[in-house]
Design a protein around this motif. Structure first.
Motif, PDB file in Angstrom:
ATOM      1  N   TYR A 109      49.434  50.485  40.398  1.00 56.49           N
ATOM      2  CA  TYR A 109      49.793  49.308  41.198  1.00 56.49           C
ATOM      3  C   TYR A 109      48.900  48.126  40.833  1.00 56.49           C
ATOM      4  O   TYR A 109      49.383  47.004  40.622  1.00 56.49           O
ATOM      5  CB  TYR A 109      49.637  49.645  42.684  1.00 56.49           C
ATOM      6  CG  TYR A 109      50.045  48.538  43.638  1.00 56.49           C
ATOM      7  CD1 TYR A 109      51.328  48.504  44.183  1.00 56.49           C
ATOM      8  CD2 TYR A 109      49.142  47.552  44.013  1.00 56.49           C
ATOM      9  CE1 TYR A 109      51.703  47.501  45.075  1.00 56.49           C
ATOM     10  CE2 TYR A 109      49.504  46.536  44.895  1.00 56.49           C
ATOM     11  CZ  TYR A 109      50.786  46.522  45.422  1.00 56.49           C
ATOM     12  OH  TYR A 109      51.156  45.520  46.306  1.00 56.49           O
ATOM     13  N   GLY A 110      47.592  48.352  40.755  1.00 64.29           N
ATOM     14  CA  GLY A 110      46.666  47.271  40.454  1.00 64.29           C
ATOM     15  C   GLY A 110      46.820  46.753  39.041  1.00 64.29           C
ATOM     16  O   GLY A 110      46.718  45.545  38.791  1.00 64.29           O
ATOM     17  N   ALA A 111      47.057  47.654  38.086  1.00 65.21           N
ATOM     18  CA  ALA A 111      47.236  47.239  36.700  1.00 65.21           C
ATOM     19  C   ALA A 111      48.493  46.389  36.547  1.00 65.21           C
ATOM     20  O   ALA A 111      48.510  45.394  35.811  1.00 65.21           O
ATOM     21  CB  ALA A 111      47.312  48.466  35.795  1.00 65.21           C
ATOM     22  N   ALA A 112      49.557  46.777  37.253  1.00 69.24           N
ATOM     23  CA  ALA A 112      50.799  45.992  37.211  1.00 69.24           C
ATOM     24  C   ALA A 112      50.584  44.618  37.833  1.00 69.24           C
ATOM     25  O   ALA A 112      51.084  43.603  37.329  1.00 69.24           O
ATOM     26  CB  ALA A 112      51.908  46.740  37.943  1.00 69.24           C
ATOM     27  N   ARG A 113      49.835  44.578  38.908  1.00 69.33           N
ATOM     28  CA  ARG A 113      49.556  43.301  39.578  1.00 69.33           C
ATOM     29  C   ARG A 113      48.755  42.378  38.663  1.00 69.33           C
ATOM     30  O   ARG A 113      48.967  41.155  38.647  1.00 69.33           O
ATOM     31  CB  ARG A 113      48.795  43.541  40.872  1.00 69.33           C
ATOM     32  CG  ARG A 113      48.586  42.295  41.715  1.00 69.33           C
ATOM     33  CD  ARG A 113      47.909  42.597  43.039  1.00 69.33           C
ATOM     34  NE  ARG A 113      47.873  41.404  43.860  1.00 69.33           N
ATOM     35  CZ  ARG A 113      46.934  40.464  43.770  1.00 69.33           C
ATOM     36  NH1 ARG A 113      45.945  40.610  42.896  1.00 69.33           N
ATOM     37  NH2 ARG A 113      46.983  39.386  44.530  1.00 69.33           N
ATOM     38  N   GLU A 114      47.844  42.940  37.877  1.00 69.09           N
ATOM     39  CA  GLU A 114      47.069  42.135  36.939  1.00 69.09           C
ATOM     40  C   GLU A 114      47.916  41.682  35.757  1.00 69.09           C
ATOM     41  O   GLU A 114      47.663  40.622  35.173  1.00 69.09           O
ATOM     42  CB  GLU A 114      45.871  42.946  36.436  1.00 69.09           C
ATOM     43  CG  GLU A 114      44.821  43.217  37.511  1.00 69.09           C
ATOM     44  CD  GLU A 114      43.746  44.182  37.035  1.00 69.09           C
ATOM     45  OE1 GLU A 114      43.815  44.595  35.854  1.00 69.09           O
ATOM     46  OE2 GLU A 114      42.855  44.517  37.833  1.00 69.09           O
ATOM     47  N   ALA A 115      48.931  42.480  35.411  1.00 67.33           N
ATOM     48  CA  ALA A 115      49.782  42.133  34.267  1.00 67.33           C
ATOM     49  C   ALA A 115      50.815  41.067  34.615  1.00 67.33           C
ATOM     50  O   ALA A 115      51.241  40.299  33.743  1.00 67.33           O
ATOM     51  CB  ALA A 115      50.488  43.385  33.754  1.00 67.33           C
ATOM     52  N   LEU A 116      51.230  41.011  35.878  1.00 66.39           N
ATOM     53  CA  LEU A 116      52.328  40.114  36.259  1.00 66.39           C
ATOM     54  C   LEU A 116      52.040  38.644  35.948  1.00 66.39           C
ATOM     55  O   LEU A 116      52.918  37.956  35.390  1.00 66.39           O
ATOM     56  CB  LEU A 116      52.659  40.305  37.741  1.00 66.39           C
ATOM     57  CG  LEU A 116      53.845  39.490  38.277  1.00 66.39           C
ATOM     58  CD1 LEU A 116      55.110  39.752  37.453  1.00 66.39           C
ATOM     59  CD2 LEU A 116      54.095  39.810  39.757  1.00 66.39           C
ATOM     60  N   LEU A 169      52.646  52.278  49.605  1.00 68.13           N
ATOM     61  CA  LEU A 169      51.989  51.293  48.740  1.00 68.13           C
ATOM     62  C   LEU A 169      53.010  50.376  48.082  1.00 68.13           C
ATOM     63  O   LEU A 169      52.899  49.141  48.155  1.00 68.13           O
ATOM     64  CB  LEU A 169      51.155  52.017  47.681  1.00 68.13           C
ATOM     65  CG  LEU A 169      50.511  51.141  46.609  1.00 68.13           C
ATOM     66  CD1 LEU A 169      49.523  50.165  47.234  1.00 68.13           C
ATOM     67  CD2 LEU A 169      49.822  52.006  45.544  1.00 68.13           C
ATOM     68  N   TYR A 170      54.017  50.964  47.436  1.00 72.24           N
ATOM     69  CA  TYR A 170      54.960  50.147  46.671  1.00 72.24           C
ATOM     70  C   TYR A 170      55.949  49.403  47.560  1.00 72.24           C
ATOM     71  O   TYR A 170      56.681  48.531  47.080  1.00 72.24           O
ATOM     72  CB  TYR A 170      55.668  50.996  45.619  1.00 72.24           C
ATOM     73  CG  TYR A 170      54.795  51.221  44.408  1.00 72.24           C
ATOM     74  CD1 TYR A 170      54.773  50.305  43.365  1.00 72.24           C
ATOM     75  CD2 TYR A 170      53.946  52.323  44.334  1.00 72.24           C
ATOM     76  CE1 TYR A 170      53.949  50.481  42.268  1.00 72.24           C
ATOM     77  CE2 TYR A 170      53.113  52.515  43.245  1.00 72.24           C
ATOM     78  CZ  TYR A 170      53.117  51.584  42.216  1.00 72.24           C
ATOM     79  OH  TYR A 170      52.283  51.756  41.136  1.00 72.24           O
TER      80      TYR A 170
END
Length: 679
Positions: A337-344, A296-297
């Motif tokens: 992963y999804g939360a980080a993508r939304e935060a970026l 994933l990462y």
């Protein structure tokens, strides 16, 4: 006609009749509620109407189910904290609370603190109880009572006949509650707190499933508001098992508990296939979680170009090195992963706002949100931190040998990688022949991307058969809650069955769980459990054998037969007794036996179907027998049950399960020699 003052049974029947009338009045009172003037809008009205409907259901007076089953006469007040308590007060203990029109209790809920001595009090520790009375019923009619004078030193302790009769009462229909027969060691588990996880190791007939269900009922009583918000879930091994237990909690007035199998929890894709044992063991290994995380990462790449945001006549530039710092910071935080993508995009927008403020502008939150939605920012995020579909990720791992090799390096060896690779890669998620183990992998990947919702309490039954990855899937559903884990290591019949509860609890994420062992057998007769326990040294060395507390040794016989007609005749003999009969056989033998039963004109059901007075025989494949119970069992050809499994230990464990489904009697029929371990 008035009740004679010296007729205790008549007085108790009178109290039962009055209690039923009071319960009916309680139900009618709820049904008569007018909510017209107390709801602000139709949404509130619908919600309140639903609550009223559920309350009415919970107050149902179930025919044939005793409203109370015991009585406690206290020597003194039970305690200042008990509003009902008064010196010498009498309490009737039942499945739910019932009060009269003045609000005075007529029946006390079995879960209330004042009811606890009914299960715990003894001659050695009477807990301030002068008299404990048990009631006997025929259907819904009170027909007998039995007294124990716990505070009388002159009366010797004795085994309760009514308790034995209730335990041994014939079983027709689904599983029933055990509130009238809970034993002290079971009650201790039932009343354990919500904050801790409890693991119950219990052999056949020790009541572990019932203990787990009654613990749910107790927790809903003690922590109703909290669990109403967070939810409760019972996880069972298959649909037949869930159907068998589904009436226990409603009979106790609890209607809001969800029930599911592990396959239900991870149903992200349609299951169309199965794995061989080797592939299933590898896919169920906890190491796959590391492989999935790596894969994933690997989609995250460091930026090489700056982001330029145009707003009006101004251009704001965030250099690549600053973008890389933002990405690395999110990776170091180890969030989903999804939360980080939304935060970026918000992080990038914040970097732009800092530049705006330095230039003299005064941007607010609306400006930051607008920048985060800017096409240049969205393009940069898509390139650096792309969206990943969990099913597509697993599809690629199982289809692409090179992709799997890169991310499984140092985790899975070459043979293990080969075992899980599909011989024919699927073209798409929809066309793939997914197996149950694949669905668990997709669930793991889904959780890596977006956190799974956690419940307040989860009961996991027949837990010994779960793979490490399945434990992780269940554990995700109670990360912020607690669990009750139920099982028997000797009944583990999957190739990946757990070797120890400590290992299983670690995968579940509940390493600090308290492990309890139940060894007193209430269900399986003495002769039957003694015979089945001959297998324990071969299937679970070191495990304590179950000791039956039943005074009735039960019916037990071994018959060498010549064919299916003799097996059918054994079933016919069992059906002469009251109660249910289960014919358990190796799966491959079921069609032949079904034909023989049909030819003999004996009606039968499949596992999970509810028995009736007219149809009391169930034909059970050995693979589905776990967790079920019947008054009488006819076990067909033990050798065939053992030989149907991939290895002898698993086969002997399957046989152990089959041998221990009987409540009153077991007939073993065989054409082939019996396994030598039973000699």
């Amino acid at each position: 006609m008035s009740t004679p003052v010296d007729d205790p049974l008549a007085r108790e029947r009178s109290h039962l009749s009055a209690s039923r009338s009071a319960l009916r009045a309680m139900r009618e009172g709820v049904e008569a509620l007018d909510i017209t003037d107390v709801t602000a809008n139709w949404v509130n009205a619908e919600a309140l109407a639903h609550q009223i409907e559920e309350r009415v259901k919970a107050l149902a007076d179930l025919s044939g189910t005793p409203l109370f089953f015991g009585r406690l006469d206290y020597l003194h007040a039970p305690g200042a904290e008990e509003a009902e308590g008064a010196e010498g007060e009498r309490f009737y203990i039942g499945r739910r609370h019932v009060h009269d029109h003045d609000g005075d209790p007529m029946v006390i809920d079995w879960r209330a603190p004042v009811s606890q001595p009914f299960y715990r009090a003894s001659k050695k520790d009477p807990m301030d109880i002068a008299l404990r009375r048990r009631f006997g019923y025929t259907g819904g009619d009170l027909t007998a009572y039995e007294d124990e004078h716990l505070s009388d030193p002159g009366e010797a302790a004795r085994t309760s006949k009514l308790l034995q009769q209730e335990i041994e009462r014939p079983r027709v229909g689904p599983m029933r509650d055990i509130v009238a027969t809970i034993q002290p060691e079971q009650d201790e588990i039932v009343r354990s707190g919500l904050s801790g996880t409890v693991c119950v190791q219990g052999g056949p007939g020790t009541g572990k499933t019932a203990v787990g269900l009654h613990r749910v009922a107790y927790l809903l009583y003690a922590h109703r508001e909290r669990l109403a918000r967070t939810g409760t879930l019972v996880v069972g091994p298959n649909r037949s098992f869930l159907h068998y237990i589904e009436q226990v909690l409603p009979a106790l007035g609890e209607l809001a508990v969800q029930q599911a199998t592990v396959d239900d929890l991870v149903a992200h894709v349609e299951i169309k296939g199965t794995d061989d044992a080797t592939a299933a063991v590898v896919k169920g290994d906890a190491r796959l979680a590391r492989v999935l995380r790596r894969a994933l990462y690997a989609h995250v790449t460091m930026p090489t170009e700056p982001v330029v945001v145009v707003r009006g006549s101004r251009r704001w530039r965030v250099p690549a090195y600053e973008l890389e710092e933002l990405v690395r910071e999110l990776l170091d935080r180890d969030i989903r992963y999804g939360a980080a993508r939304e935060a970026l995009p918000q992080r990038i927008a914040h970097a732009v706002l800092v530049q705006m403020e330095r230039s003299g502008e005064a941007p607010d939150d609306r400006v930051q949100d607008a920048v985060a939605r800017n096409s240049a920012v969205k393009a940069a995020v898509k390139a650096v931190w792309p969206a990943v579909d969990p099913a597509k990720l697993v599809l690629r791992l199982l289809s692409d040998a090179e992709f799997l090799a890169v991310h499984a390096e140092g985790i899975l060896d070459a043979d293990e990688q080969k075992a899980i690779l599909w011989a024919k890669p699927a073209r798409s998620v929809k066309s793939a022949t997914w197996s149950p183990a694949d669905a668990v992998l997709i669930d793991e990947a889904t959780d890596l991307i977006q956190r799974t919702h956690s419940l307040g309490h989860v009961v996991l039954d027949e837990a010994q058969d779960l793979s490490p990855m399945q434990y992780r899937a269940v554990g995700r559903r109670c990360t912020t809650g607690s669990a009750t884990v139920l099982g028997d290591l000797a009944q583990g019949t999957t190739p990946w069955a757990t070797r120890s509860w400590q290992e299983a609890l670690a995968h579940l994420g509940k390493q600090d769980a308290h492990v309890e062992e139940l060894t007193a057998g209430f269900r399986v007769p003495t002769d039957v459990i003694t015979y089945a326990s001959r297998l324990l040294p071969h299937i679970a060395p070191g495990l304590t054998p179950v000791v039956s507390i039943r005074e009735n040794p039960g019916h037990f016989e071994i018959r060498q037969v010549s064919g299916s007609q003799d097996v059918v005749e054994a079933c016919r003999r069992s059906l002469r007794h009251e109660g249910s009969t289960g014919l358990i056989a190796a799966d491959a033998r079921v069609p032949e036996l079904a034909g023989a039963l049909a030819e003999a004109g004996i009606p039968y059901l499949g596992p999970g179907e509810e028995t009736t007075r007219d149809t009391r025989l169930t034909l059970v494949p050995a693979s589905l027998a776990k967790g079920l119970e019947y008054d009488y069992v006819v076990l067909d050809d033990p050798r065939a049950v053992v030989d149907a499994e991939p290895d002898e230990r698993t086969g002997l464990r399957r046989l152990y399960v089959a041998l221990t489904r009987a409540v009153s009697g077991l007939t073993v029929t065989h054409t082939a020699p019996l396994p030598e371990q039973l000699a």
